[in-house]
Design a protein around this motif. Structure first.
Motif, PDB file in Angstrom:
ATOM      1  N   THR A 150       7.564 -35.735  32.264  1.00 12.81           N
ATOM      2  CA  THR A 150       6.130 -35.922  32.089  1.00 12.81           C
ATOM      3  C   THR A 150       5.931 -36.715  30.826  1.00 12.81           C
ATOM      4  O   THR A 150       6.370 -36.310  29.766  1.00 12.81           O
ATOM      5  N   LEU A 151       5.260 -37.832  30.943  1.00 13.48           N
ATOM      6  CA  LEU A 151       5.182 -38.738  29.811  1.00 13.48           C
ATOM      7  C   LEU A 151       4.162 -38.305  28.779  1.00 13.48           C
ATOM      8  O   LEU A 151       4.174 -38.766  27.664  1.00 13.48           O
ATOM      9  N   ALA A 152       3.235 -37.428  29.154  1.00 12.40           N
ATOM     10  CA  ALA A 152       2.233 -36.964  28.206  1.00 12.40           C
ATOM     11  C   ALA A 152       2.621 -35.589  27.707  1.00 12.40           C
ATOM     12  O   ALA A 152       2.523 -34.611  28.420  1.00 12.40           O
ATOM     13  N   GLY A 162       6.499 -43.064  26.470  1.00 12.06           N
ATOM     14  CA  GLY A 162       6.498 -41.739  25.857  1.00 12.06           C
ATOM     15  C   GLY A 162       6.590 -41.755  24.350  1.00 12.06           C
ATOM     16  O   GLY A 162       6.644 -40.701  23.727  1.00 12.06           O
ATOM     17  N   ILE A 163       6.628 -42.945  23.742  1.00 15.81           N
ATOM     18  CA  ILE A 163       6.741 -43.029  22.294  1.00 15.81           C
ATOM     19  C   ILE A 163       5.378 -42.802  21.649  1.00 15.81           C
ATOM     20  O   ILE A 163       4.383 -43.406  22.053  1.00 15.81           O
ATOM     21  N   GLY A 164       5.338 -41.939  20.642  1.00 16.77           N
ATOM     22  CA  GLY A 164       4.090 -41.684  19.926  1.00 16.77           C
ATOM     23  C   GLY A 164       3.120 -40.872  20.759  1.00 16.77           C
ATOM     24  O   GLY A 164       3.426 -40.370  21.841  1.00 16.77           O
ATOM     25  N   ASP A 165       1.910 -40.739  20.245  1.00 13.98           N
ATOM     26  CA  ASP A 165       0.902 -39.935  20.930  1.00 13.98           C
ATOM     27  C   ASP A 165       0.293 -40.672  22.109  1.00 13.98           C
ATOM     28  O   ASP A 165      -0.137 -40.053  23.080  1.00 13.98           O
ATOM     29  N   GLU A 166       0.223 -41.981  22.037  1.00 15.68           N
ATOM     30  CA  GLU A 166      -0.468 -42.742  23.069  1.00 15.68           C
ATOM     31  C   GLU A 166       0.471 -43.530  23.972  1.00 15.68           C
ATOM     32  O   GLU A 166       0.054 -44.023  25.010  1.00 15.68           O
ATOM     33  N   GLY A 167       1.723 -43.679  23.558  1.00 12.34           N
ATOM     34  CA  GLY A 167       2.631 -44.502  24.337  1.00 12.34           C
ATOM     35  C   GLY A 167       2.420 -45.976  24.053  1.00 12.34           C
ATOM     36  O   GLY A 167       1.459 -46.374  23.384  1.00 12.34           O
ATOM     37  N   MET A 168       3.315 -46.784  24.560  1.00 13.33           N
ATOM     38  CA  MET A 168       3.226 -48.216  24.312  1.00 13.33           C
ATOM     39  C   MET A 168       3.789 -48.954  25.510  1.00 13.33           C
ATOM     40  O   MET A 168       4.432 -48.368  26.394  1.00 13.33           O
TER      41      MET A 168
END
Length: 931
Positions: free
Chosen positions: A17-19, A185-191
């Motif tokens: 899950t990416l979030a 999945g990097i950081g809070d928001e993704g990229m």
């Protein structure tokens, strides 16, 4: 304090899950904000040993996704699972991830191209190339293994702005799905990043969207869509990017196939055939600024000086006139240029040699007008680039530096993933029975003298063989040229063992101790050594507390304690030969590839009867080649009987296309049947979409058509035509678990696959193979397969061995029931025992839960796998649970005949890891997670 917080972010496996659950990360950060780095290291060092003595920790008070269970219902809490996740309803909604925008700095920039080397050791992917600027990063090709390579060498993938593909196929883009999910999945928001390729890229993007969540946005850009197979070659290159630091253009190279009459036949072209030549041109280097000339023209020192250096005209401070850059700058120097040439086959050579947009770069071309190519990186295989015609074409560029990055056999002697190769070699030294020699090391040591002479001759003609992390500097201009400073030192198996013995002298005694286990096992086999579209979920998910088929309550069988004494060796093991069955673990990690563990894949070797793959994560083919060598892996791929996929998460199936494409290529022109792929229905959508890009030569069978009752009914019928109605009646009968799907295998495609399935069982020597629904996500399955019985030399009938693989799951009744009396249970153990709340939230199992499943089912041996990347080398296990259990490592091979002694070996392996510092490993995890 990012160095502390980053490891805890891996509590949430990326591909699942990416979030990540925001409350968990928020709590982790708050807790760690009160910890000093020293205190964190002291706490982490408690996990330096692989084993912990039996302990009774206080129950954790953190809330799980299921809510708080009543105290009197402790057993219900122990078998809890995340219902929303199992039903596919826990995905957090998120808007489109924005692409990064960076402020460029064209004046003081550093620039180089670097060989990332992915695939050059095992020849299963195309090498990747990094084009580096201070404020921008570009990657050309993203084959399988790119993430593992970048993690090991601390190349920050989060800094990548654009990815370019020289071809669109599994060889060049096999690592792209995993990379997209990692970035999301990097950081809070993704990229996200821009992905560029020819029009064939649309086929790949469509296939990837069948399993990549919408929130992991695919920013794909296809170019050359107006060109088709019958159109003439474009006279001009296509400019893709053009900013103040680089201009990137693309040129098309298409194969010229010939029919029997000798004329070109474009109708044979298919998607994926088009190759791209990329030209990367840097702006001209402005001449040196002359302050005296500026002063004479009435300019005062200040911002206008910089504007002139940037190429802009300014107003004089003292005179009524404009001052132009040419008035104050010396003569300009043409900007460096790099070409990336991919000529994959001999059929592409005529088109490449006649490519009009390239002619301006030839040394004697009248169109050159000062364009000088400083470096050309050749990505084609050595069979093409070493041909006489290709070598003559290279001479058109004059004194250009050529870097030959294509596949060569000698590269197998140089492992790309050095951390993994070092661990495998050490394990081989301690226990060669479970960790056979890698396919890396050549039998004869490399002849350094001959190799040096060869390199010298290559350099004399302007060519060098690509090496791992080799750089070619473009700016500063004073550093223009090759840079070998980053190339890792070469090492051999002997070097690794000498290093091990110097670090841990006592390990020298372990190989002899381990050898005695096998000798005793041979002498007395009767003595056991002590020790995309949301699917509707099946109704049984709502019946977790139901009884098993025999009426036993689930809670009772989970927590029923079997006596911890010696268990009789099964007959199938006592009478086993070394040619019956062997299990090779190609990937034992979860979520994403890491430095030491690849993602899930298991190869069941049946020797003369072929082999079976259970799951096929990214890098499976590379791991096969690392284990069996280039030729041995090709034979294993050709001998595959079927591939079984547990569920649609990326860490379990993104290596599938590469395996299927290679098998199709290896068997082309030979009589063979399509390979049977058994998996969840969403996987078929991906394979069908991808098959427009490459010939996969496969046949798909839904896991829901291979449940136990259905398979038994199907196999009981001699006539496959009469078996289909029986299959429909048992599988989709009113009140059955599958009734709500209302999909019957009535199509010709399904009936053909079922008939092929029966042949696969017979050819593999299997009595039965069936799928088991498990608790993880929609359409997640485990698998059971049992060999046919045989008669030994004394005339005694020996039951066949039974292997069970859990896939990803919480402990569940269906799998426990299916695992009864298994010879081997391979069970996921993602989390350590202290992280049960996280295991419940992610619908995974802890190590203790996995062992309890096998113990309750009466499995003879339990092998744990699918470890969180939090445990890069060896997980945390209670020693008291290990008398019938083994921990899987990458490239470990377990033969059926060796099962009695397997648990005895593991305690000796901890000698290898006794001095490992978890702090160092945590830093590595942080690197992979944050960057």
């Amino acid at each position: 304090m990012p160095q502390v917080a980053a490891p805890l972010r891996l509590l949430l496996p990326l591909s699942q899950t990416l979030a990540p659950p925001a409350p968990l990360l928020h709590l982790s950060r708050r807790l760690l904000s009160f910890c000093s780095p020293a205190s964190f290291r002291r706490a982490a060092s408690l996990r330096a040993l692989a084993y912990r003595r039996s302990r009774h920790p206080e129950p954790r008070r953190g809330s799980s996704t299921l809510g708080k269970a009543p105290a009197k219902e402790e057993m219900d809490k122990e078998v809890a699972f995340n219902r929303k996740r199992a039903e596919g309803k826990d995905g957090a909604k998120r808007g489109s991830m924005e692409l990064k925008t960076r402020r460029l700095n064209p004046v003081n920039t550093t620039c180089y191209v670097q060989i990332l080397g992915t695939g050059m050791d095992t020849q299963d992917t195309s090498p990747s190339i990094l084009l580096f600027f201070d404020k921008q990063r570009f990657i050309f090709n993203a084959g399988e293994g790119l993430q593992r390579f970048c993690t090991e060498h601390k190349i920050k993938l989060s800094k990548i702005d654009h990815i370019f593909l020289t071809r669109v196929c599994s060889e060049t883009a096999g690592g792209l799905p995993g990379l997209v999910l990692t970035l999301a999945g990097i950081g809070d928001e993704g990229m996200s990043v821009n992905i560029w390729g020819p029009s064939d890229l649309d086929f790949l993007a469509g296939a990837m969207r069948s399993f990549i969540p919408n929130r992991a946005m695919l920013h794909t850009h296809s170019f050359g869509t107006d060109q088709n197979a019958s159109s003439p070659q474009s006279k001009d290159s296509i400019i893709i990017l053009d900013d103040e630091v680089v201009r990137i253009s693309a040129m098309f190279v298409k194969p010229r196939y010939h029919n029997g009459t000798g004329s070109s036949n474009d109708s044979d072209m298919k998607p994926g055939d088009t190759a791209i030549v990329y030209a990367c041109e840097l702006p001209e280097i402005k001449g040196k600024f002359d302050p005296s000339k500026a002063a004479a023209l009435g300019l005062r020192p200040g911002p206008k000086y910089r504007e002139l250096q940037l190429g802009n005209s300014v107003q004089s401070d003292q005179f009524d006139e404009m001052v132009h850059p040419s008035d104050v700058l010396g003569p300009s120097i043409p900007g460096p240029t790099v070409l990336l040439v991919d000529c994959p086959t001999q059929y592409h050579m005529p088109e490449l040699f006649s490519l009009q947009p390239l002619s301006c770069f030839y040394e004697d071309s009248p169109e050159q007008s000062g364009k000088k190519v400083n470096c050309i990186i050749h990505l084609g295989p050595s069979s093409v680039t070493r041909s006489v015609d290709y070598q003559n074409w290279m001479k058109f560029f004059g004194t250009t530096q050529h870097i030959m990055a294509g596949h060569e056999i000698k590269n197998m002697e140089i492992p790309i993933l050095k951390g993994s190769a070092r661990i495998s070699s050490r394990l081989n030294f301690v226990c060669p029975q479970l960790f056979p020699s890698s396919g890396f090391w050549s039998i004869q040591p490399p002849n350094d003298v001959m190799e040096n002479d060869k390199n010298a001759s290559l350099e004399a003609c302007g060519s060098v063989s690509a090496q791992n992390l080799l750089k070619f500097h473009l700016r500063p201009y004073a550093q223009l040229g090759l840079d070998r400073a980053s190339i890792p030192n070469l090492f051999t198996y002997k070097d690794i063992i000498q290093e091990l013995l110097s670090e841990i002298p006592e390990v020298s005694e372990v190989p002899e101790q381990v050898r005695k286990f096998w000798q005793n096992n041979v002498n007395d086999k009767n003595t056991l050594p002590p020790t995309g579209n949301r699917m509707v979920e099946e109704p049984w998910i709502n019946q977790i507390s139901d009884k098993l088929d025999d009426g036993t309550p689930f809670q009772e069988i989970v927590w029923r304690k079997h006596p911890r004494d010696n268990q009789e060796t099964p007959c199938c093991v006592e009478d086993a030969t070394r040619e019956d069955m062997e299990i090779t673990f190609l990937g034992t990690g979860s979520s994403q590839p890491s430095k030491y563990r690849n993602v899930s894949s298991i190869y069941i070797k049946l020797f003369a009867r072929g082999g079976i793959l259970l799951d096929c994560g990214e890098g499976t083919l590379g791991q096969l080649k690392r284990r069996f060598g280039v030729n041995g892996a090709d034979e294993a791929v050709k001998g595959l009987r079927c591939i079984w996929i547990s569920h649609i998460h990326a860490d379990h199936h993104t290596g599938l296309a590469r395996i299927l494409a290679l098998r199709s290529k290896l068997l082309k022109g030979m009589p063979h049947k399509p390979l049977l792929v058994i998996g969840p229905r969403p996987l078929e959508r991906f394979l069908n979409a991808y098959s427009t890009l490459e010939d996969l030569d496969m046949q798909f069978l839904d896991c829901r058509h291979t449940l136990k009752s259905s398979v038994e009914a199907f196999l009981s019928e001699n006539d496959s035509e009469s078996a289909i109605p029986q299959l429909e009646n048992t599988m989709f009968a009113p009140g059955s678990r599958m009734e709500n799907y209302n999909r019957k295998p009535a199509s010709p495609r399904d009936t053909t696959a079922l008939a092929n399935f029966k042949e696969v069982l017979q050819e593999s020597g299997l009595e039965i193979l069936y799928s088991v629904p498990v608790l993880h996500c929609p359409q997640a399955f485990g698998v059971v397969f049992r060999a046919m019985e045989k008669t030994n030399s004394a005339g005694k009938v020996i039951p066949g061995w039974k292997v069970v693989y859990s896939g990803d799951t919480r402990p569940c009744p269906a799998l426990i029931d299916a695992s009864r009396d298994a010879t081997v249970l391979i069970h996921e153990a993602t989390f350590e025992d202290s992280m049960k709340d996280e295991a419940i939230a992610r619908n995974h199992s802890t190590t203790k839960e996995a062992i309890e499943v096998g113990t309750s089912a009466g499995a003879y041996r339990i092998i744990l796998t699918h470890f969180s990347q939090r445990y890069p080398k060896i997980p945390v296990i209670d020693e008291v649970d290990m008398e019938k259990t083994c921990i899987a490592f990458d490239l470990m091979s377990v033969n059926l005949a060796d099962l009695p002694v397997v648990p005895k070996v593991l305690p000796h392996l901890k000698v290898l890891f006794k001095d490992e510092l978890v702090v160092d490993e945590a830093d590595e995890i942080q690197e992979a997670a944050v960057y």
